[in-house]
Enzyme design. Structure first.
Site, PDB file in Angstrom:
ATOM      1  N   PRO A 259       0.818  -1.217   0.000  1.00 39.21           N
ATOM      2  CA  PRO A 259       0.000   0.000   0.000  1.00 39.21           C
ATOM      3  C   PRO A 259       0.850   1.265   0.000  1.00 39.21           C
ATOM      4  CG  PRO A 259       0.118  -0.924   2.221  1.00 39.21           C
ATOM      5  CD  PRO A 259       0.883  -1.855   1.329  1.00 39.21           C
TER       6      PRO A 259
ATOM      7  N   ASP B 283      -2.336   2.941   2.433  1.00 38.64           N
ATOM      8  CA  ASP B 283      -1.748   3.108   3.750  1.00 38.64           C
ATOM      9  C   ASP B 283      -2.281   4.420   4.294  1.00 38.64           C
ATOM     10  OD1 ASP B 283      -0.187   2.629   5.900  1.00 38.64           O
ATOM     11  OD2 ASP B 283       1.694   2.509   4.808  1.00 38.64           O
TER      12      ASP B 283
ATOM     13  N   TRP C 202       4.112   0.620   9.871  1.00 40.63           N
ATOM     14  CA  TRP C 202       4.802  -0.517   9.247  1.00 40.63           C
ATOM     15  C   TRP C 202       4.250  -1.845   9.748  1.00 40.63           C
ATOM     16  CZ3 TRP C 202       7.119  -0.100   4.966  1.00 40.63           C
ATOM     17  CH2 TRP C 202       7.823   1.072   4.640  1.00 40.63           C
TER      18      TRP C 202
ATOM     19  N   GLN D  63      12.489  -0.780   0.068  1.00 39.14           N
ATOM     20  CA  GLN D  63      11.599  -1.501   0.982  1.00 39.14           C
ATOM     21  C   GLN D  63      12.281  -2.694   1.651  1.00 39.14           C
ATOM     22  OE1 GLN D  63       8.619  -0.567   1.959  1.00 39.14           O
ATOM     23  NE2 GLN D  63       8.820   1.260   0.698  1.00 39.14           N
TER      24      GLN D  63
ATOM     25  N   TRP E 179       8.804  -2.779   3.918  1.00 38.01           N
ATOM     26  CA  TRP E 179       7.714  -3.729   3.754  1.00 38.01           C
ATOM     27  C   TRP E 179       8.195  -5.177   3.673  1.00 38.01           C
ATOM     28  CZ3 TRP E 179       4.734  -5.598  -0.934  1.00 38.01           C
ATOM     29  CH2 TRP E 179       3.471  -6.065  -0.575  1.00 38.01           C
TER      30      TRP E 179
ATOM     31  N   LYS F 125      18.868  12.228  -7.826  1.00 38.66           N
ATOM     32  CA  LYS F 125      17.486  11.819  -7.653  1.00 38.66           C
ATOM     33  C   LYS F 125      16.539  12.877  -8.194  1.00 38.66           C
ATOM     34  CE  LYS F 125      18.146  12.055  -2.756  1.00 38.66           C
ATOM     35  NZ  LYS F 125      17.731  11.524  -1.482  1.00 38.66           N
TER      36      LYS F 125
ATOM     37  N   LYS G 195      11.585  17.756  -7.338  1.00 41.95           N
ATOM     38  CA  LYS G 195      10.588  18.690  -7.840  1.00 41.95           C
ATOM     39  C   LYS G 195      11.187  20.083  -7.981  1.00 41.95           C
ATOM     40  CE  LYS G 195       6.330  16.568  -6.362  1.00 41.95           C
ATOM     41  NZ  LYS G 195       5.637  16.324  -5.109  1.00 41.95           N
TER      42      LYS G 195
END
Length: 1043
Positions: free
Chosen positions: A47, A86, A521, A557, A561, A594, A597
RNA sequence: ACGCCCGUAGCUCAGUUGGUUAGAGCGCAUCCCUGAUAAGGAUGAGGUCACUAGUUCGAAUCUAGUCGGGCGUACCA
């Protein structure tokens, strides 16, 4: 009959249309319902937080999460896919804090949990509309309607059940945890938040002396946070580190520190070494507390020397000042020593409180100077300097963070670490190295997992504590709580469950819920159970489908996750909760940094989708190193390349087929024909090989190995099959060969659409549906409702594929020769000589000589097996074999082998041997290379040699000229926008050479250009198009009229 | 700072257990082909395989270190 493809296509527009069709026919649901009763392929969706908009990372993961289930659906499995949200956790709370313009836990308490949570509930789903739109636009099939939310009652109830399982297994305990703390906000931060704002700062670095009790000596410890010294409760040394006891000649004090640090301190002071001991020998020694605020803790074991391997001698003294309330390691070491110690004399604003009376009310950082001065006055300061190091700052207030201990609930992960490692053994990781590498390492070093947060918006811990006797009760379902409280419960959030209190017969006091909520988590790790409201519902389904077949997320992750899934799956069932996982790398901007914005270093995903479409973007993402767990530099050009390499050629092939079949009224309803033509057989054979290849790679979850064979196939199809077969499609007679060609190309495109359907869901669906609308054997409304093609062994012909490779090689060489010697392809040549030493190869060339003739535009193909007139031979050592044989003599042998003469080499290739440095070498030991001889139009590569006869006689020249004329007339047809089937009249006049040529090739020209009349003479006044040309000095005027 | 991954042509990337003249696609230049035309083909230029040191007959590949990027973990006291 097939409809003609539209002449101008916009792929993004085409995709939008396909999307609409999917909606109309409910294609996704059908693809699941179709498989009712089939074996299930289980997929878990990780999620995302809905507080931000989707970015490329999500699009990538979404693409992988779409391709794999689409593939397995086509392989006959039922693949349910539901989206998840989530909803809980800090990101949401932070948003709300910003909206309400408040900050910190205290502020939340003022607003009230109810009001605060309501606000969270209000905003948490605000971007779901955008998410749904983008996810759908990417072509991903996933169910949003049945999607789970971590804030749903059912989901939260399952969380409680998971928690209760751990509780019953005695895996939950309450301990203290050292967390980053923002004094300005008065709240603890998550590690993630603390990581946002590290800065290099200058801090004091002081070395202090701790007086030993049973030895007339001092321990020297180093610290950059003097304000933690009042809370010093221990010193720590490395058991294997050597420590020296030295005499400070200036003060006469005897001092311990690490031998490795001696050189640093002896720069400033003069020492005499008295003794050297291991750290393990110092263990247990007692010392006098620096301050007396916590002196009574000595009874509990404070103020002694401990051992731990984390101590290094990189800086400081090799003796670590240990304040368990202010350092994670400190806390751990003291805990591991079996001591329960805590000294945390500060409030939530970072001000000293009792019992540190001397500095009470001061901000701890400001007290540094006073503490240093005092230690100096008391003679306890051994050294004072400055250090520049990176230190975390509050990302919202830009003030230095403090670390301080708070109480927290833990899962005792270390107690079942072995089982985690065992679970991991059963997981297929793609890429594989993550299994033992990053993830494996992380499991090895697993620490107990702090799962509680002193927060408001989350699943409350289901623990009620008796306020008198401290007994605790844990609930694992709504029902249990309803029963004991006598209240109906419709929501498990804090504002509903916190007010619930109860008493137990025979016990004094009242049970009140502990205030914490669970880390989000914990919720995402529980999603395999909670999304299905297990075990309150779906028990049978769950038991049959529990370890998921497949999940996919980014490498970030690993400790997120992936880890929480494995921890909870192992704790609950001793099972790995997923069998296969694709771990994708990070998407970086074009510049290698990376995506940011503020830097605007990447194009908005929406723009890319509108410009190039989702198919192209999907293919680009899948064909990049990012699916192999590496980083990807995203570039718009890369997406464009895939249009050119795959999408456009595929479209052109489709357009080609429909253009010509439309003229002839051909369609699959006329029946598909088996072909005797070798080109047809060849492309069908290649297609079977492709099916096998894609199938194998997909079964192994190697998504990144799929696109190259697809691209290759598109190349075979367009640059070889169609190009060489064009004449068969556009010739005027409707014979069997033509229909075989239609049948073949049709079959190839239909099957190819199925193979590529998981990757290019839009274009393949469009092509498939438009092609098969009249095909009784293909009754499906969408390509995605088909089975994945099975390779048809009867169509596979490896020998033919090999033959064609040779021919293609020969043609390639021949074309190269023409280019090098400036011989236009339109000019026919008398002959080409191809040389193949291998007998089979020779035979192949003879069989397929028509292809070579046509492609190279020559009258004759001469096949020979002796290239000695055309090329030189030279030899190189086969190092892989010879390296081991010669060892150090290799250099010498190399020279000798390179010097071997042609005669020897010829004898080697016919089974002879040669002696080099006392070793007998045969053909396999050397690599023979051919190089063209001077003066011949010849080239050679990989055992194939091609020579062109470049002499031109009159007849060849005339034919060449005729072909030039055909070319000019075809261009005129095109410029005049005639249909391919329009008949024309040609009038032309020009130099004598033209007349001479057309005497022989006039009919040829008429045939090629669909001309009913060819008149020589003055151009008519009126024509549809006319032009004058100069063809290598020969002048001609041409007029064309449609009739 | 530490752990893992990465650094190869202008760009995006391949490169199997160490082996032969380090490859592909795109871009560029030249030429060619073309009734699939938002195409296609051939040739060419373009490389200190990030750097340094080592192991080896032989290193892009293995080892150690340095520099740069990413992810993760971190007040290493």
């Amino acid at each position: 009959m097939l409809n003609k493809a539209p002449s101008n296509v916009s792929f993004p527009k085409l995709e939008e249309d396909v999307l609409k069709k999917w909606e109309e026919i409910d294609a996704f649901q059908k693809s699941i319902d179709n498989r009712e009763g089939s074996k299930e392929f289980t997929f878990y969706d990780g999620p995302p937080f809905a507080t931000g908009l989707p970015h490329y990372g999500h699009l990538l993961a979404g693409t992988i999460k779409d391709i794999v289930p689409r593939f397995w659906t086509m392989k006959g499995f039922k693949v349910d896919r539901v989206f998840g949200w989530d909803c809980h956790g800090l990101p949401v709370e932070n948003e709300v804090e910003k909206i309400l313009n408040i900050s910190g836990k205290k502020a939340i308490d003022e607003v009230g949990v109810e009001a605060f949570n309501n606000k969270c509930r209000e905003i948490v789903l605000r971007y779901t509309g955008e998410w749904e739109k983008t996810v759908k636009r990417m072509g991903r099939w996933v169910d949003f309607k049945k999607g789970y939310k971590t804030m749903d009652l059912d989901f939260m109830e399952s969380i409680w059940w998971v928690f209760k399982q751990l509780w019953d297994k005695d895996l939950i305990y309450k301990g203290t945890k050292v967390v980053p703390f923002s004094a300005a906000l008065g709240t603890a931060l998550s590690n993630f938040e603390a990581g946002q704002n590290y800065k290099d700062v200058q801090d004091p670095a002081i070395t202090i002396l701790f007086k030993l009790i049973d030895d007339d000596a001092y321990m020297a410890a180093w610290t950059t946070t003097p304000w933690t010294l009042p809370s010093n409760l221990a010193l720590c040394v490395g058991p294997d580190i050597d420590y020296v006891k030295v005499l400070d000649k200036e003060t006469g004090k005897k001092i311990y520190f690490a031998q490795a640090r001696l050189s640093v301190y002896s720069k400033k002071k003069e020492f005499e070494i008295l003794e050297t001991v291991k750290g393990s020998q110092l263990k247990g020694l007692k010392y006098e507390p620096l301050f007396d605020y916590f002196a009574d803790l000595a009874e509990d074991g404070a103020f002694q020397i401990l051992n731990d391997n984390y101590v290094s001698t990189d800086n400081g003294t090799g003796i670590v000042h240990t304040a368990p309330s202010f350092g994670e390691d400190d806390n751990r070491i003291v805990k591991e020593a079996g001591l329960k110690l805590d000294a945390c004399p500060l409030d939530n604003e970072g001000l000293f409180i009792d019992p540190v009376t001397d500095y009470k009310g001061q901000f701890v950082k400001d007290a540094d100077k006073l503490i240093i001065r005092r230690l100096k006055d008391e003679g306890k300061l051994f050294d004072h300097s400055q250090i520049v190091h990176s230190y975390p700052f509050c990302y919202r207030t830009d003030t230095p963070l403090l670390y301080k201990s708070i109480s927290s609930w833990y899962v005792n992960v270390e107690s079942f670490k072995d089982k985690l490692v065992a679970s991991n053994k059963n997981i297929r990781w793609v890429p594989e190295y993550i299994k033992e590498g990053r993830f494996g390492n992380w499991l090895e070093g697993a620490r107990d997992w702090a799962i509680s947060r002193s927060r408001s918006w989350g699943t409350p811990l289901p623990i009620w504590e008796n306020n008198t006797n401290g007994k605790r009760i844990c609930f694992g379902s709504v029902e249990e709580l309803e029963k004991i409280s006598g209240k109906k419960i419709n929501d498990l959030h804090r504002e509903f469950v916190d007010p619930i209190t109860f008493t137990v017969d025979g016990e004094e006091g009242e049970y009140v819920r502990v205030t914490e909520v669970l880390d989000c988590w914990f919720e995402s790790g529980s999603m395999p159970y909670a999304q299905k409201h297990y075990p309150f519902e779906n028990v049978k389904w769950f038991e049959e489908n529990f370890p998921a077949d497949f999940i996919a997320e980014g490498i970030d992750q690993t400790r997120g996750w992936f880890y929480t899934l494995v921890v909870l799956g192992t704790a609950l069932f001793e099972k790995n909760p997923f069998k296969n996982v694709i771990v994708n790398g990070m998407i970086l901007a074009k510049d290698g940094f990376k995506m940011s914005k503020s830097k605007k270093n990447y194009p908005p995903a929406e723009d890319v989708l509108n410009e190039y479409g989702a198919d192209a973007l999907r293919l680009f993402l899948i064909n990049s190193p990012v699916v192999a767990g590496k980083d990807l530099k995203f570039s718009e050009e890369g997406v464009k390349d895939l249009i050119r390499a795959v999408i456009l050629p595929l479209w052109n092939s489709y357009s080609f087929l429909t253009t010509y079949s439309h003229v002839d009224g051909w369609g699959p309803e006329k029946g598909l024909q088996k072909s005797e033509n070798q080109m047809d057989q060849w492309i069908l054979s290649k297609l079977q090989s492709l099916i096998e290849q894609v199938d194998t790679e997909m079964q192994n979850y190697n998504l990144n190995k799929v696109v190259p064979p697809l691209v290759d196939f598109v190349g075979y199809l367009t640059n070889w099959y169609i190009r060489l077969s064009r004449r068969r499609f556009w010739k005027s007679e409707n014979d069997g060969d033509k229909f075989q060609a239609y049948s073949t190309l049709y079959q190839v495109l239909v099957t190819f659409s199925k193979v590529m359907a998981p990757f290019l869901p839009f274009l393949t669906d469009y092509i498939y549906c438009h092609l098969t609308k009249d095909d009784a054997t293909e009754t499906f409304e969408s390509v995605h409702l088909n089975d994945f093609p099975q390779p048809d062994k009867s169509l596979q012909n490896k020998e033919l594929e090999l033959k064609m490779d040779l021919v293609r090689k020969a043609v390639e060489l021949g074309r190269g020769l023409r280019a090098k010697h400036q011989l236009k392809t339109r000019q026919p040549l008398q002959s080409v000589t191809v040389v193949a030493q291998d007998k089979n190869n020779k035979q192949y060339f003879i069989e397929l000589n028509e292809l070579i003739k046509n492609e190279l535009n020559v009258k004759e193909v001469v096949v020979s097996n002796d290239e000695s007139e055309l090329v030189h031979r030279s030899a190189k050592p086969n190092l892989k074999l010879l390296g081991r044989m010669y060892g150090k003599q290799m250099k010498e042998a190399t020279v000798l082998i390179k010097e071997l003469d042609e005669e020897t080499l010829v004898s080697l290739s016919s089974g002879g041997t040669v002696n080099i440095l006392d070793k007998e070498l045969g053909e396999e030991h050397v690599l023979i290379e051919l190089s063209p001889k001077e003066g011949f139009v010849v080239d050679s590569d990989q055992g194939v040699t091609v020579a062109l006869d470049t002499d031109l006689n009159d007849d060849l020249k005339k034919e060449g000229l005729a072909r030039e004329l055909v070319n000019r007339i075809q261009n005129l047809r095109k410029d005049a926008s005639f249909e391919v089937s329009d008949k024309i009249n040609i009038t032309l006049n020009g130099d004598d050479a033209i007349n001479e040529s057309l005497k022989i090739y006039g009919d040829y020209l008429k045939n090629e250009t669909l001309a009913t009349n060819l008149d020589m003479g003055i151009l008519p006044d009126k024509s549809d198009i006319s032009e004058s040309y100069d063809i290598d000095g020969i002048k001609v005027n041409i007029a064309v009229t449609r009739n």
